[in-house]
Motif scaffolding. Structure first.
Motif, PDB file in Angstrom:
ATOM      1  N   ALA A 134       1.893   0.959  -3.770  1.00 56.83           N
ATOM      2  CA  ALA A 134       0.940   1.883  -4.393  1.00 56.83           C
ATOM      3  C   ALA A 134      -0.442   1.730  -3.770  1.00 56.83           C
ATOM      4  CB  ALA A 134       0.875   1.633  -5.897  1.00 56.83           C
ATOM      5  N   CYS A 135      -0.845   0.487  -3.505  1.00 58.37           N
ATOM      6  CA  CYS A 135      -2.130   0.242  -2.836  1.00 58.37           C
ATOM      7  C   CYS A 135      -2.172   0.930  -1.483  1.00 58.37           C
ATOM      8  CB  CYS A 135      -2.345  -1.257  -2.648  1.00 58.37           C
ATOM      9  SG  CYS A 135      -2.837  -2.158  -4.128  1.00 58.37           S
ATOM     10  N   ALA A 136      -1.090   0.799  -0.729  1.00 60.25           N
ATOM     11  CA  ALA A 136      -1.035   1.401   0.598  1.00 60.25           C
ATOM     12  C   ALA A 136      -1.091   2.919   0.519  1.00 60.25           C
ATOM     13  CB  ALA A 136       0.238   0.951   1.317  1.00 60.25           C
ATOM     14  N   LEU A 137      -0.404   3.498  -0.464  1.00 56.14           N
ATOM     15  CA  LEU A 137      -0.411   4.946  -0.623  1.00 56.14           C
ATOM     16  C   LEU A 137      -1.809   5.461  -0.943  1.00 56.14           C
ATOM     17  CD1 LEU A 137       2.894   5.512  -2.653  1.00 56.14           C
ATOM     18  CD2 LEU A 137       2.437   6.222  -0.306  1.00 56.14           C
ATOM     19  N   PHE A 197      -3.996  -6.403  -8.466  1.00 61.09           N
ATOM     20  CA  PHE A 197      -4.695  -5.478  -9.363  1.00 61.09           C
ATOM     21  C   PHE A 197      -6.090  -5.166  -8.835  1.00 61.09           C
ATOM     22  CE2 PHE A 197      -7.589  -4.766 -12.975  1.00 61.09           C
ATOM     23  CZ  PHE A 197      -7.021  -3.636 -13.519  1.00 61.09           C
ATOM     24  N   ALA A 198      -6.792  -6.193  -8.366  1.00 67.33           N
ATOM     25  CA  ALA A 198      -8.145  -5.996  -7.836  1.00 67.33           C
ATOM     26  C   ALA A 198      -8.133  -5.104  -6.605  1.00 67.33           C
ATOM     27  CB  ALA A 198      -8.786  -7.338  -7.511  1.00 67.33           C
ATOM     28  N   MET A 199      -7.169  -5.307  -5.722  1.00 66.78           N
ATOM     29  CA  MET A 199      -7.099  -4.502  -4.507  1.00 66.78           C
ATOM     30  C   MET A 199      -6.662  -3.069  -4.810  1.00 66.78           C
ATOM     31  SD  MET A 199      -8.296  -6.518  -2.352  1.00 66.78           S
ATOM     32  CE  MET A 199      -8.098  -5.508  -0.886  1.00 66.78           C
ATOM     33  N   PHE A 200      -5.824  -2.899  -5.812  1.00 67.55           N
ATOM     34  CA  PHE A 200      -5.433  -1.553  -6.227  1.00 67.55           C
ATOM     35  C   PHE A 200      -6.646  -0.795  -6.762  1.00 67.55           C
ATOM     36  CE2 PHE A 200      -3.631   1.324  -9.572  1.00 67.55           C
ATOM     37  CZ  PHE A 200      -2.954   2.186  -8.724  1.00 67.55           C
ATOM     38  N   GLN A 201      -7.406  -1.451  -7.613  1.00 64.00           N
ATOM     39  CA  GLN A 201      -8.595  -0.810  -8.168  1.00 64.00           C
ATOM     40  C   GLN A 201      -9.646  -0.533  -7.090  1.00 64.00           C
ATOM     41  OE1 GLN A 201      -9.203   0.450 -11.131  1.00 64.00           O
ATOM     42  NE2 GLN A 201      -7.165  -0.098 -11.889  1.00 64.00           N
ATOM     43  N   LEU A 204      -2.728  13.645   1.155  1.00 68.07           N
ATOM     44  CA  LEU A 204      -3.299  13.440  -0.180  1.00 68.07           C
ATOM     45  C   LEU A 204      -2.200  13.534  -1.243  1.00 68.07           C
ATOM     46  CD1 LEU A 204      -6.636  15.480   0.024  1.00 68.07           C
ATOM     47  CD2 LEU A 204      -6.435  13.030  -0.431  1.00 68.07           C
ATOM     48  N   TRP A 205      -1.352  14.531  -1.117  1.00 62.52           N
ATOM     49  CA  TRP A 205      -0.238  14.709  -2.067  1.00 62.52           C
ATOM     50  C   TRP A 205       0.659  13.473  -2.039  1.00 62.52           C
ATOM     51  CZ3 TRP A 205       1.868  20.317  -2.697  1.00 62.52           C
ATOM     52  CH2 TRP A 205       2.758  20.385  -3.767  1.00 62.52           C
ATOM     53  N   PHE A 206       0.962  13.002  -0.845  1.00 60.82           N
ATOM     54  CA  PHE A 206       1.793  11.804  -0.673  1.00 60.82           C
ATOM     55  C   PHE A 206       1.117  10.577  -1.287  1.00 60.82           C
ATOM     56  CE2 PHE A 206       2.935   8.220   2.274  1.00 60.82           C
ATOM     57  CZ  PHE A 206       4.247   8.065   1.858  1.00 60.82           C
ATOM     58  N   GLY A 207      -0.150  10.378  -0.975  1.00 62.29           N
ATOM     59  CA  GLY A 207      -0.861   9.212  -1.486  1.00 62.29           C
ATOM     60  C   GLY A 207      -1.099   9.257  -2.976  1.00 62.29           C
ATOM     61  N   TRP A 208      -1.165  10.468  -3.521  1.00 59.50           N
ATOM     62  CA  TRP A 208      -1.442  10.618  -4.950  1.00 59.50           C
ATOM     63  C   TRP A 208      -0.348  10.026  -5.823  1.00 59.50           C
ATOM     64  CZ3 TRP A 208      -5.878  13.932  -4.632  1.00 59.50           C
ATOM     65  CH2 TRP A 208      -6.661  13.961  -5.788  1.00 59.50           C
TER      66      TRP A 208
END
Length: 296
Positions: A4-7, A98-102, A206-210
């Motif tokens: 999810a972070c990568a996306l 979590f920190a990197m995702f945020q 953007l659609w993919f990463g969303w």
């Protein structure tokens, strides 16, 4: 969560393509770079004190203590201790992830604003803007909305993946920027797009990463993540179709730019609700948002 972070990371350069393709030819690189620079600039701010401002020890329900996780002190490779605010938000995910995702949310938010003043600001001024926007606007809204001790969190505000924290803060800032800069000249409004395929590629990425943006906000592989995935895709699709149909009904030429803008409108509109509504409701959200945005 790492996926999810990568996306979500992909979304920032994708946004650069989306905006850059609509700029004029002489400004395409600077427009793309305004998004890309956020990857580096915001990452350093986040590690130094940004994560603390957003998720550190509460100060008055408005902002976090900048020293709580200063330079990522105490951001461990284990889940946050039971009973702590971060454990409420991410009980099974290592604090570092979590920190990197945020972080990815903090990166893309100032980049979203650049469309309102594309081709019209100096790069040095833009960097100052990024810093001030994060400290004065983004961090307090993030803390108030997502931190368990934040005043909006306690009030019961529901923001699944950033509708308030990311899109409202960026949207109002973009409006303020446009009002401050004033109307564009005729030549600025009627220039030829630099590269329409860039806009299409940016939209697809953007659609993919969303999916990481929204489904990842479930903080796990669970039913909410699956629901967010489905509603995100459906809202974007409904918004794309809605934009094209409204164009046709208004007698305008159907265009790839319009379809792309419509899709992004749907992605934005569904974000705060993607984990709370069903697929049928996401169609209405996407279609209505695109129709209103088209007419506006």
């Amino acid at each position: 969560m790492i996926v999810a972070c990568a996306l979500v990371l992909i979304m920032t350069p994708a946004l650069g393509f989306f905006y850059g393709g609509m700029a004029n030819r002489k400004n395409i690189i600077s427009t793309v770079f305004q998004s890309v620079i956020c990857l580096g600039f915001m990452s350093i701010i986040w590690v130094a004190f940004g994560f603390s401002l957003c998720f550190g020890d509460d100060i008055g329900g408005i902002i976090g203590n900048p020293l709580t996780f200063f330079m990522f002190k105490g951001v461990t490779l284990k889940a946050a201790a039971a009973g702590t605010p971060l454990n409420i938000l991410a009980p099974t995910v290592p604090m570092m992830i979590f920190a990197m995702f945020q972080l990815k949310f903090a990166i893309i938010t100032p980049a979203l604003i650049t469309g309102s003043f594309a081709q019209r600001v100096k790069f040095s001024g833009y960097l100052v803007f990024i810093f001030l926007f994060f400290v004065v606007i983004y961090a307090p809204i993030c803390h108030m909305t997502w931190h368990p001790d934040g005043i909006l969190f306690k009030y019961g505000i529901l923001d699944f993946a950033g509708g308030t924290v990311v899109h409202m803060s960026a949207g109002f800032a973009a409006l303020a920027g446009a009002l401050f800069m004033g109307p564009r000249t005729e030549s600025e409004r009627t220039h030829e797009f630099a590269n329409v395929p860039y806009v299409i590629i940016g939209t697809g990425l953007l659609w993919f990463g969303w999916f990481g943006f929204n489904a990842g906000s479930a903080i796990g592989v669970n039913a909410k993540a699956a629901n967010a995935f489905a509603t995100t895709n459906t809202a974007a699709a409904a918004a794309m179709v809605s934009w094209v149909l409204v164009d046709a009904m208004r007698g305008n030429k159907i265009s790839s730019i319009g379809a792309c803008i419509g899709a992004v409108v749907g992605l934005v509109a569904i974000t705060p609700a993607c984990g709370f509504v069903n697929v049928g409701e996401s169609i209405a959200i996407g279609a209505i948002a695109a129709a209103v945005s088209n007419m506006a």
